[in-house]
Design a protein around this motif. Sequence first.
Motif, PDB file in Angstrom:
ATOM      1  N   THR A 135     -52.879 -29.405  11.492  1.00 40.85           N
ATOM      2  CA  THR A 135     -53.987 -28.785  12.212  1.00 40.85           C
ATOM      3  C   THR A 135     -53.635 -28.616  13.679  1.00 40.85           C
ATOM      4  O   THR A 135     -53.261 -29.583  14.339  1.00 40.85           O
ATOM      5  CB  THR A 135     -55.267 -29.649  12.101  1.00 40.85           C
ATOM      6  N   CYS A 136     -53.774 -27.403  14.207  1.00 43.30           N
ATOM      7  CA  CYS A 136     -53.526 -27.201  15.633  1.00 43.30           C
ATOM      8  C   CYS A 136     -54.613 -27.902  16.423  1.00 43.30           C
ATOM      9  O   CYS A 136     -55.714 -28.155  15.923  1.00 43.30           O
ATOM     10  CB  CYS A 136     -53.477 -25.708  15.969  1.00 43.30           C
ATOM     11  N   ARG A 137     -54.318 -28.217  17.671  1.00 40.54           N
ATOM     12  CA  ARG A 137     -55.254 -29.001  18.474  1.00 40.54           C
ATOM     13  C   ARG A 137     -56.605 -28.311  18.661  1.00 40.54           C
ATOM     14  O   ARG A 137     -57.644 -28.952  18.511  1.00 40.54           O
ATOM     15  CB  ARG A 137     -54.604 -29.348  19.820  1.00 40.54           C
ATOM     16  N   PRO A 138     -56.675 -27.006  18.995  1.00 37.50           N
ATOM     17  CA  PRO A 138     -57.997 -26.381  19.133  1.00 37.50           C
ATOM     18  C   PRO A 138     -58.831 -26.453  17.860  1.00 37.50           C
ATOM     19  O   PRO A 138     -60.051 -26.663  17.923  1.00 37.50           O
ATOM     20  CB  PRO A 138     -57.658 -24.935  19.502  1.00 37.50           C
ATOM     21  N   LEU A 139     -58.201 -26.315  16.684  1.00 38.40           N
ATOM     22  CA  LEU A 139     -58.956 -26.399  15.436  1.00 38.40           C
ATOM     23  C   LEU A 139     -59.396 -27.836  15.171  1.00 38.40           C
ATOM     24  O   LEU A 139     -60.524 -28.080  14.722  1.00 38.40           O
ATOM     25  CB  LEU A 139     -58.117 -25.879  14.269  1.00 38.40           C
ATOM     26  N   ALA A 140     -58.530 -28.797  15.453  1.00 39.86           N
ATOM     27  CA  ALA A 140     -58.912 -30.200  15.288  1.00 39.86           C
ATOM     28  C   ALA A 140     -60.110 -30.536  16.161  1.00 39.86           C
ATOM     29  O   ALA A 140     -61.008 -31.294  15.757  1.00 39.86           O
ATOM     30  CB  ALA A 140     -57.731 -31.105  15.623  1.00 39.86           C
ATOM     31  N   LYS A 141     -60.157 -29.974  17.363  1.00 39.88           N
ATOM     32  CA  LYS A 141     -61.273 -30.215  18.277  1.00 39.88           C
ATOM     33  C   LYS A 141     -62.583 -29.726  17.661  1.00 39.88           C
ATOM     34  O   LYS A 141     -63.628 -30.387  17.760  1.00 39.88           O
ATOM     35  CB  LYS A 141     -61.012 -29.520  19.608  1.00 39.88           C
ATOM     36  N   LEU A 142     -62.556 -28.539  17.003  1.00 38.38           N
ATOM     37  CA  LEU A 142     -63.765 -28.032  16.358  1.00 38.38           C
ATOM     38  C   LEU A 142     -64.205 -28.951  15.220  1.00 38.38           C
ATOM     39  O   LEU A 142     -65.404 -29.212  15.046  1.00 38.38           O
ATOM     40  CB  LEU A 142     -63.531 -26.618  15.827  1.00 38.38           C
ATOM     41  N   TYR A 143     -63.237 -29.444  14.428  1.00 35.06           N
ATOM     42  CA  TYR A 143     -63.587 -30.379  13.354  1.00 35.06           C
ATOM     43  C   TYR A 143     -64.219 -31.646  13.925  1.00 35.06           C
ATOM     44  O   TYR A 143     -65.186 -32.180  13.364  1.00 35.06           O
ATOM     45  CB  TYR A 143     -62.339 -30.741  12.553  1.00 35.06           C
TER      46      TYR A 143
END
Length: 369
Positions: free
Chosen positions: A345-353
Motif C-alpha cells: 500500500t502506498c503511503r497516501p492510500l494507507a493514510k486514507l485507510y
Amino acid sequence: MHDLIVSPFLDDYLVVRPGHASGIKIPLTRFLELKRAFDEHLESPVWLVDAARRTWNAEVGGLPADETLLVRNPSPYGYGRASYEINKGCDYDCPHCYLGQKKFEGLNWEHKAQLLEIMRDAGVLWLQITGGEPLIDRLFPMVYTRAHALGMMISISSNGSQLSKPPILDLLTKRRPYRITLSVYGATAATYDGFTRNRGAFDRFTRGLSAAREAELPVKLNLIVADDNAHELGAMQALAEQYGFPHQTYANMSPTIAGGSEPLPTQAADFLRQRKPFGGCNAGHTFFHADPFGVASICKVGRDPNIRLIEEGVEGLRRLGEIADSLMLRTGGCSGCSLSGTCWTCRPLAKLYQEAKAPKRTYCQHSER
C-alpha cells in the motif's frame, strides 16, 4: 485536423495517431526534421510517409506537413501524463464509489480551456478524462475537442450511459480516443440497475456497448465485483466476450477521498486479491491529477498538499515533485516499519485507510503477524 501527433514524451520522441495504440519512436534528429517541415510548410519526409503507411495504413504524403501533422514543442516540466476529473457529478449512485459526495460543480469553459493549455505546456501527451461521469458534463464535448486539438492522446473513464447518444458518438468517431474504459456493474438489468440505483441504467449501458462496437471504438471493460453483484461475475465476463472487448476484474475497494469507510463494506470477501508489493510510482514527477477546479495533486488518492493551477499556472507544477516525495514518506504510524520493503500500500492510500478506521488487514501486513 491532424492525422498524426509528433511529440516529446519524457526522454523520448514519438509519432502517434489518435485512436490507435501503436506508435513510432524516433531520434531527436528526426523530431527536429519534422519540426522544421511543420514550421516551414514543407512536405513530410519520405521516411515518415513510409512509416505511417506501414504502422497505420495512413497516407500523409504529398501534402505540407502542417496539414497532416501536429508537432508539439518540448516542455521543461517533464510531465507526460495527467488525469482530469472534469466533474464529480454522476448519473449513478453506486455504493462502492471512492468519491463520496458527488457534487456537480467545476470550472467554467474559459478556465477549463486554460487548464488544458497548462497541461499541454507541462508536456502532457496522454490525458485521461474522468469524473464522476465525464460524458454528462455539458462542456465535455468542448473539453474533448480542445484537448484533441492541442495534440493529446485522450482516454475516457466512463460508465457508458451516454455512449449511444448521437452527439457523443459522432464526436468520438470523428476525433477518436486512445481508449474508452467502461465500468461494468452487472450482467442483468435487476443487478445492474440495483447496484447503480438507477432504473434503466443497464439498458442504456448495453446500448452504449453496441454503439461502441459498431463504431469500432477502442473500448476496455472493468468488471467491478462487489458483494451485491459477485454472483454475476461469470455472466459479466461472458458479456464482455460477447461484445469482443478486453476486460479485467476489480474487487478491492478503497475508502473515499475524504477518508470515509463507506465503500469498504461493499467488498466481496471471496474475490479480494492480494496486492503486489508497492515499488514506488511516478505520481507527482511525470504524472499529475487535476480535480474539477483545476487543483493539481500527485494522483487521485494523494490530494493534499496541492497546487491551484488556474491561479499559479504551469510554473506551480515545479513544486509537485517535492510534494510527492513528502507524501510517500512512511509517517503516521508507518515510520520504522520492519515490513516496509514488502508493503503493498502506498503511503497516501494507507493514510486514507487509517482515517477510515479500516481493519488493519485491509492495508497492512502487520495484521498477519
